[in-house]
Design an enzyme around this catalytic site. Structure first.
Site, PDB file in Angstrom:
ATOM      1  CG  ASN A 110      42.725  61.147  44.898  1.00 24.16           C
ATOM      2  OD1 ASN A 110      43.805  61.188  44.306  1.00 24.16           O
ATOM      3  ND2 ASN A 110      41.564  61.248  44.271  1.00 24.16           N
TER       4      ASN A 110
ATOM      5  CG  HIS B  98      38.348  59.951  41.281  1.00 24.68           C
ATOM      6  ND1 HIS B  98      37.974  61.155  40.739  1.00 24.68           N
ATOM      7  CD2 HIS B  98      38.453  60.150  42.617  1.00 24.68           C
ATOM      8  CE1 HIS B  98      37.876  62.049  41.717  1.00 24.68           C
ATOM      9  NE2 HIS B  98      38.158  61.461  42.861  1.00 24.68           N
TER      10      HIS B  98
ATOM     11  CD  GLU C 154      35.472  59.964  45.915  1.00 24.86           C
ATOM     12  OE1 GLU C 154      36.052  60.606  46.798  1.00 24.86           O
ATOM     13  OE2 GLU C 154      35.931  59.813  44.770  1.00 24.86           O
TER      14      GLU C 154
ATOM     15  CB  SER D 121      33.785  68.824  50.212  1.00 22.58           C
ATOM     16  OG  SER D 121      33.855  69.304  48.887  1.00 22.58           O
TER      17      SER D 121
ATOM     18  CE  LYS E  63      40.741  64.737  43.833  1.00 22.10           C
ATOM     19  NZ  LYS E  63      39.470  65.414  43.686  1.00 22.10           N
TER      20      LYS E  63
ATOM     21  N   GLY F   3      35.429  68.407  45.511  1.00 19.43           N
ATOM     22  CA  GLY F   3      36.174  69.638  45.234  1.00 19.43           C
ATOM     23  C   GLY F   3      35.302  70.884  45.231  1.00 19.43           C
TER      24      GLY F   3
ATOM     25  CD  GLU G 239      38.882  64.756  40.187  1.00 19.21           C
ATOM     26  OE1 GLU G 239      40.032  64.281  40.256  1.00 19.21           O
ATOM     27  OE2 GLU G 239      38.384  65.451  41.100  1.00 19.21           O
TER      28      GLU G 239
HETATM   29  P1  PGA Z   1      37.811  66.440  47.612  1.00 22.64           P
HETATM   30  O1  PGA Z   1      38.110  65.206  46.628  1.00 22.64           O
HETATM   31  O2  PGA Z   1      38.027  65.958  49.013  1.00 22.64           O
HETATM   32  O3  PGA Z   1      38.788  67.507  47.226  1.00 22.64           O
HETATM   33  O4  PGA Z   1      36.391  66.854  47.388  1.00 22.64           O
HETATM   34  C1  PGA Z   1      37.675  63.919  46.965  1.00 22.64           C
HETATM   35  C2  PGA Z   1      38.035  62.961  45.862  1.00 22.64           C
HETATM   36  O5  PGA Z   1      38.032  63.367  44.698  1.00 22.64           O
HETATM   37  O6  PGA Z   1      38.341  61.788  46.110  1.00 22.64           O
END
Ligand code: PGA
Length: 249
Positions: A9, A95, A167, A213, A11, A173, A97
């Site tokens: 992903n 997601h 997640e 992560s 983003k 992140g 976010e």
């Molecule tokens: P990340 O993001 O691997 O940077 O923690 C995962 C995600 O948001 O799907």
């Protein structure tokens, strides 16, 4: 046997040129792999160009979001129909976010899931608890509610091509991955919830992937867990070498 499912992903990262360059290099290394399902989720602006770059390879294309309506006066939004038109096969829905920064609630996510499925897109449906919810012992209750409300009124047929991404918000992140056993515990619970709603066949076959992560060093430990079928990778999917190491764990 559930095939490992590895999705990147991106983003809000990469221009068209950067995205195409990445895709072209990726297919040289793993563009014919059939043992692992590899999916790229680049930004909307790059979808058509990346679809073109991936043509003839076994790598699949995903969008990162969609609007639930097929068309209309929704300035700045993108519909399932438009995503299919670009060559997308998957779409990330709900997601964290989107949930935390853009206020998306379970019922809106449910509409988006319905819309994506009705246009033949395969949703990557994201769920997960915040740190506060985990500390309060609410993890199972939160994910169960997200599943029940998110999948409300979806039939067994509807969810055949759905992927669930667990997640934990506190791991996204932050560099703080869930321990493999911690993730496994949540995945087993999610599979159990799916079994209660949709029965053994669906729960045994649905891909439940982990996100938060993930990197080349922790992928093997996560994938060794019986209920972790793959990963949704953010930061570590932006670098070609690191993403390839994750795919080839
Ligand atoms: P990340 O993001 O691997 O940077 O923690 C995962 C995600 O948001 O799907």
């Amino acid at each position: 046997m559930r095939r490992p499912f590895i999705a990147g992903n991106w983003k809000m990262h990469k221009t068209i040129r950067e995205a195409v360059d990445f895709a072209q290099h990726l297919i040289i290394v793993c563009g014919q792999s059939t043992e692992r399902r590899v999916v790229l989720a680049p930004p909307f602006t790059t979808l058509s160009a990346v679809a073109e770059a991936l043509r003839g390879s076994t790598i699949h294309l995903s969008a990162q979001n969609l609007h639930d309506k097929p068309a209309g006066a929704y300035t700045g939004e993108i519909s399932a129909k438009m995503l299919v038109d670009t060559g997308c096969e998957y779409v990330i829905v709900g997601h964290s976010e989107r949930r935390t920064l853009f206020g998306e609630k379970n019922d809106f996510i449910n509409q988006k899931l319905k819309s994506s499925i009705s246009f033949g897109l395969r949703p990557i449906f994201c769920i997960g608890e915040t740190l506060k919810e985990r500390d309060e012992g609410q993890t199972f209750a939160v994910v169960e509610e997200q599943i029940k409300e998110g999948l409300n009124n979806l039939s067994t047929d509807d969810i055949t091509h759905t992927v669930i991404a667990y997640e934990p918000v506190w791991a996204i992140g932050t560099g703080r991955t869930a321990a493999p056993e911690q993730a496994q515990e949540a995945h087993a619970y999610i599979r159990d919830v799916m079994k209660k709603i949709y029965g053994e066949h669906i729960s045994g076959n649905i891909a439940i992937i982990y996100g938060g992560s993930v990197n080349p060093d922790n992928i093997s430990g996560l994938m060794a867990q019986p209920d972790i079928d793959g990963v949704l990778v953010g930061g570590a999917s932006l670098d070609l070498e690191s993403f390839i190491r994750i795919i080839q764990f």
